[in-house]
Design a protein around this motif. Sequence first.
Motif, mmCIF file in Angstrom:
data_model
loop_
_atom_site.group_PDB
_atom_site.id
_atom_site.type_symbol
_atom_site.label_atom_id
_atom_site.label_comp_id
_atom_site.label_asym_id
_atom_site.label_seq_id
_atom_site.Cartn_x
_atom_site.Cartn_y
_atom_site.Cartn_z
ATOM 1 N N MET A 1 -4.428 3.439 3.998
ATOM 2 C CA MET A 1 -3.762 3.875 2.780
ATOM 3 C C MET A 1 -4.433 3.271 1.545
ATOM 4 N N GLU A 2 -4.956 2.075 1.693
ATOM 5 C CA GLU A 2 -5.671 1.432 0.581
ATOM 6 C C GLU A 2 -6.897 2.268 0.201
ATOM 7 N N SER B 1 -5.803 5.474 -1.522
ATOM 8 C CA SER B 1 -5.446 5.206 -2.923
ATOM 9 C C SER B 1 -6.700 5.032 -3.770
ATOM 10 N N GLU C 1 0.821 -1.210 0.000
ATOM 11 C CA GLU C 1 0.000 0.000 0.000
ATOM 12 C C GLU C 1 0.861 1.268 0.000
ATOM 13 N N ASN D 1 1.897 1.562 -3.619
ATOM 14 C CA ASN D 1 0.743 1.999 -4.408
ATOM 15 C C ASN D 1 0.464 3.477 -4.224
ATOM 16 N N LEU D 2 0.452 3.920 -2.975
ATOM 17 C CA LEU D 2 0.078 5.308 -2.698
ATOM 18 C C LEU D 2 1.083 6.271 -3.333
ATOM 19 N N HIS D 3 2.371 5.960 -3.206
ATOM 20 C CA HIS D 3 3.373 6.826 -3.841
ATOM 21 C C HIS D 3 3.190 6.840 -5.357
ATOM 22 N N ASN D 4 2.889 5.681 -5.927
ATOM 23 C CA ASN D 4 2.686 5.642 -7.371
ATOM 24 C C ASN D 4 1.445 6.436 -7.776
ATOM 25 N N ASN D 5 0.402 6.373 -6.958
ATOM 26 C CA ASN D 5 -0.817 7.115 -7.270
ATOM 27 C C ASN D 5 -0.627 8.620 -7.140
ATOM 28 N N CYS E 1 -8.444 8.161 -4.804
ATOM 29 C CA CYS E 1 -7.800 8.960 -5.858
ATOM 30 C C CYS E 1 -8.094 8.419 -7.255
ATOM 31 N N GLN E 2 -8.723 7.254 -7.338
ATOM 32 C CA GLN E 2 -8.962 6.640 -8.645
ATOM 33 C C GLN E 2 -10.160 7.282 -9.335
#
Lengths: 355, 355
Positions: free
Chosen positions: A228-229, A232, A43, A46-50, A235-236
């Motif tokens: 965090m999930e 993320s 997570e 993922n969060l940094h990538n998002n 933000c989608q």
Amino acid sequence: MYETYWKELGGKMDFTITGCQSLSYFANTKNLCWFLEPKLEQEIRNLHNNVGNAIVENRHVIVGTGSSQLILAALFALSETLNDPNPVNVVSAPPYYSSYPEMTDFLRSGLFKWAGDAYTFDKDEPYIEMVTSPNNPDGFIREPVVNRAKGMVVHDLAYYWPQYTAITSPADHDIMLFTVSKCTGHAGSRIGWALVKDEKVARKMVKFIQVNTIGVSKEAQLRAANIMEIISLSCQRSKPRELANFFEYSQNLMVERWNKLRNAIKNNELFRVSKFPLQFCNFTRDFTETYPAFAWMKCKEGMDCEKVFRGHKIVTRSGKRFGSGVEYVRVSMLSRDEEFDLFVQRLSNIHGIGN
Amino acid sequence: MYETYWKELGGKMDFTITGCQSLSYFANTKNLCWFLEPKLEQEIRNLHNNVGNAIVENRHVIVGTGSSQLILAALFALSETLNDPNPVNVVSAPPYYSSYPEMTDFLRSGLFKWAGDAYTFDKDEPYIEMVTSPNNPDGFIREPVVNRAKGMVVHDLAYYWPQYTAITSPADHDIMLFTVSKCTGHAGSRIGWALVKDEKVARKMVKFIQVNTIGVSKEAQLRAANIMEIISLSCQRSKPRELANFFEYSQNLMVERWNKLRNAIKNNELFRVSKFPLQFCNFTRDFTETYPAFAWMKCKEGMDCEKVFRGHKIVTRSGKRFGSGVEYVRVSMLSRDEEFDLFVQRLSNIHGIGN
């Protein structure tokens, strides 16, 4: 401050753990960071990538009991790697995070020692520069200032999230520190993480946490992963309609608070706060100012600002504590709504010293 | 090891926390230990009162990220209170907990330093003696051995619970350390606590945890409180019928494992384990031996016991690490069932060196 966001989500955010879960010290014996829950690592990545605020590829993720523990772990790892008989100088450009001097010196370590102001550091000795960006207390974007040979840098990026500032590019440094506390508001969980390039340094940071606390609470890790999930997901584009984008929501809160603050002091000549440049944020795809988690307020030259504020029942932290003068104070912008409104109200009542 | 107990309780032990709970750093601003959840403090006091293993009246309760953090906090607090320019000597009687030397020295602190064997310590200098009772690794009940002026003592009572040994009287020392990990088996939570008599020392321990990690995970504290509440309930006469007394259940497990171990080596002249005296336990109201969490095994003089065991695929920790000789090893008695049975099986196959 972000309490209302989490409240509105209600039961959807409940986190449950059974009585027989996570009994062991270990989370993943195959990982360099053997106490890191795999779901939390995923997570974090993922969060940094998002959000696009940090490069996670080819980085070791190390979890800590808040980023405080990771700051100490980084000082330990860098100084041990250096293997110098003398303690390494730890410096930062004022105004700096008020805890750096104390954290560095409280155990009178022979590995590192606080050497103060990075601007005036001119020794031909190894040093570690702490770079907080956006900076605590003043909110400005920062870069290392010493830039000499024998230098090592720790980037504390606790506030490099879209609610506080424009995400202009993914950060790409040797050691980057983050914390759930400033990202999602869950300070009570004590979950921070480091993204570390060098394997040797990463191993020594893990070693520090192992000796210091034999790892990091599994409950806190798993709950942080859940939170965090959700962030993320929020933000989608394909997010559930009832789930507000967390960063938009929290940025709006910050904007609102900063407007209230600026409004309360706009006709006041006793003190002022900085203005921040407009920058394009790759995450929101819009221009935005910085809305720091703290207001760094400057009173008139020679005034003891903390004292003046205390006289009006406003609790602040004096500029002295941050390596600056008494004419500065730091005020939190992340308090609860009632508390923040009371602060602004009291602030707008100050019209002169002693009034 | 206690996994089956918690599994059998099933859904009754689920712990749930909502998304907006425990956001703050603070748990109780009125308490000396401002990050301690009131419910955890209450359950700690209840459990000690129910078990009778420690005096809690007029003691400050301090929560830590496992008892490791509390050991460091105690070293910090005692040496700071002493206010001596030289580092205080930290000693322990061998065999001692293998982490003490490393924990004491890893930051090369100017406040305290590892001074080794308590039996041979004869300096006219201040010292802190670590007393672990029952002792890790060998399971024996211990008292301070130096007993000189300028001495301070930290009692690590992690194993002073009825599944391991007779509770002969409530412990009554200046600083007593406990941990959820050894009491309930929840090592992954990283929750320990200290019972501290002196307010000044207690405040400095809190200070250490504040600078080190700004408190302790709230999720872990609240879940630990729930688990301790169930354990306390399981000790009551008026407990629900389906809830087995936790300490009886876990003592039975320990007895069973020690029987298996003693059985596996009874005709073996290569190594032996200690016998422990029968003592009356005020908690179980019965005579009992000690059933330590570790087996401290002695091989024939001159044999490198760790090496012999490794040759038979048994992972142990060498006696050297505990300040003793290579003829000793420590083996965990708290592993999972499958793992423990495999250990006993392999052990009973060793009939001679090289066999």
